[in-house]
Scaffold this active site. Structure first.
Site, PDB file in Angstrom:
ATOM      1  N   CYS A  59       2.134  -6.380  -1.826  1.00 16.85           N
ATOM      2  CA  CYS A  59       2.177  -7.148  -0.567  1.00 16.85           C
ATOM      3  C   CYS A  59       0.802  -7.288   0.083  1.00 16.85           C
ATOM      4  CB  CYS A  59       3.073  -6.462   0.454  1.00 16.85           C
ATOM      5  SG  CYS A  59       4.561  -5.751  -0.198  1.00 16.85           S
ATOM      6  N   HIS A 103      12.502  -7.317  -0.932  1.00 17.06           N
ATOM      7  CA  HIS A 103      11.972  -8.319  -1.854  1.00 17.06           C
ATOM      8  C   HIS A 103      12.250  -7.908  -3.299  1.00 17.06           C
ATOM      9  CE1 HIS A 103       8.811  -9.669   1.324  1.00 17.06           C
ATOM     10  NE2 HIS A 103       9.636 -10.684   1.130  1.00 17.06           N
TER      11      HIS A 103
HETATM   12  N1  GLY Z   1       7.272  -6.003   7.117  1.00 15.90           N
HETATM   13  C1  GLY Z   1       7.143  -6.846   5.992  1.00 15.90           C
HETATM   14  C2  GLY Z   1       8.187  -7.860   5.978  1.00 15.90           C
HETATM   15  O1  GLY Z   1       9.291  -7.584   6.423  1.00 15.90           O
HETATM   16  O2  GLY Z   1       7.995  -8.955   5.525  1.00 15.90           O
END
Ligand code: GLY
Length: 263
Positions: free
Chosen positions: A254, A167
Site C-alpha cells: 500500500c 483488499h
Molecule cells: N486505511 C486504508 C484504507 O482503508 O484504504
C-alpha cells in the site's frame, strides 16, 4: 531475466498526513502514533532506495487521511498508468491528485471511467492481472480496467476477496514470477491454482501483504515464522516495522507505487 512485475527503476511514496489518525480501518485497535508512523515510513523509503530505485517522495495531503497508501490510487504497467477510482468516498480525490506525477513518467495515462477499483485489490503477475472484488472494488471497475489494458495485451481475471478482508492484497503478495505468498483463506478459494503458493504461518496472516522489489522481499516485522520460511526458500527478506500502518489496515504494498517510466 528480471520481471517487470518485481523489478522497477522508480517508486512513488507520499509522506503520511497528520490526519492519518483519522484513517479508515476495519477494526479499531487505536489510532496510529504519527511520529512513529513517520519513522517507519522513512525506514520503508530508505529500503526502497537501497535497491537502487529512484524514489519520488510526495508531500502529505492533509485533506486525505489515507493518502500515504498511494498504491490504491493507480496501477503502473510497462505501457502506461491507469488512474483508479477508489471505492472509499473519502479517498476518491487521492487518485486525481496522483495524475500529474504519473504524467511525468508515462506517455499514456488512462482513467477508470465507471465503477470502483483500488490498487490494493490488484495483483499483477507476469502472465495476468488478478483483481479481487471487495468492499472497494466492484465488477464495473474490473470491467473498466479490462477495457483500459486490453490493447496493451493484458488478461484481467476477476476474483473475490474473502469476506471481511479489506483488499485482495491484504492476503497475498507476489514473490517472483511464479510464486505467491498467501493466507490459506485466500488460496483455498482456488484463485492461485496455476502458481506456486507459499503460505503465511498460522496466526501470521497479517504478513501476507509482502512485496518483492528489485530482488528484496519487503515484509512487515514481527512475523518470524513466515520470515524464516521465506529465507529458507531462498528469498532475501527485509522486515520493516509496520505497527502504525497496520492500525489503519496498511501494509508493504500500500505504501508505494512501483514503476519503470516510459518517458
Ligand atoms: N486505511 C486504508 C484504507 O482503508 O484504504
Amino acid at each position: 531475466m528480471d520481471s517487470f512485475t518485481t523489478h522497477f527503476s522508480h517508486a512513488i511514496t507520499r509522506r503520511p498526513a497528520r490526519s492519518i489518525v483519522d484513517g479508515l480501518r476495519a477494526d479499531d485497535g487505536g489510532n496510529p502514533d504519527f511520529d512513529l508512523f513517520l519513522q517507519h515510513h522513512e525506514i520503508y523509503v530508505a529500503e526502497l532506495k537501497k535497491t537502487g530505485a529512484k524514489v519520488t517522495e510526495l508531500s502529505a495531503l492533509e485533506e486525505f487521511a489515507d493518502c500515504v497508501f498511494v498504491e490504491d490510487t493507480a496501477l503502473c504497467l510497462k505501457e502506461g498508468a491507469i488512474i483508479m477510482r477508489p471505492g472509499a468516498p473519502s479517498r476518491a480525490g487521492e487518485a486525481a491528485a496522483m495524475r500529474p506525477t504519473l504524467e511525468k513518467y508515462f506517455k499514456d495515462v488512462r482513467d477508470i471511467e465507471i465503477g470502483h477499483i483500488e490498487g490494493g485489490d490488484i495483483l499483477v503477475t507476469a502472465r495476468e492481472i488478478l483483481v479481487g472484488r471487495s468492499e472497494r472494488t466492484d465488477s464495473e471497475g474490473v470491467a473498466s480496467l479490462r477495457k483500459c489494458v486490453a490493447d496493451w495485451g493484458y488478461t484481467v481475471r476477476e476474483l473475490q476477496t474473502p469476506p471481511d478482508v479489506l483488499h485482495f492484497k491484504t492476503d497475498c503478495g507476489l514473490l517472483d514470477e511464479n510464486t505467491i505468498l498467501s493466507t490459506r483463506r485466500l488460496a483455498d478459494t482456488g484463485c492461485f491454482e496455476d502458481y506456486r503458493v507459499l503460505y503465511t504461518a498460522e496466526g501470521e496472516e497479517a504478513s501476507a501483504n509482502a512485496v518483492c522489489f528489485n530482488g528484496v522481499v519487503l515484509m512487515p516485522a514481527g512475523f518470524s515464522k513466515t520470515a524464516e520460511m521465506l529465507k529458507a526458500e531462498g528469498y532475501q527478506v527485509v522486515e520493516i516495522p509496520n505497527t502504525e500502518a497496520a492500525k489503519v489496515d496498511g501494509g508493504m504494498s500500500c505504501l508505494s507505487l512501483r514503476l519503470t517510466p516510459n518517458i
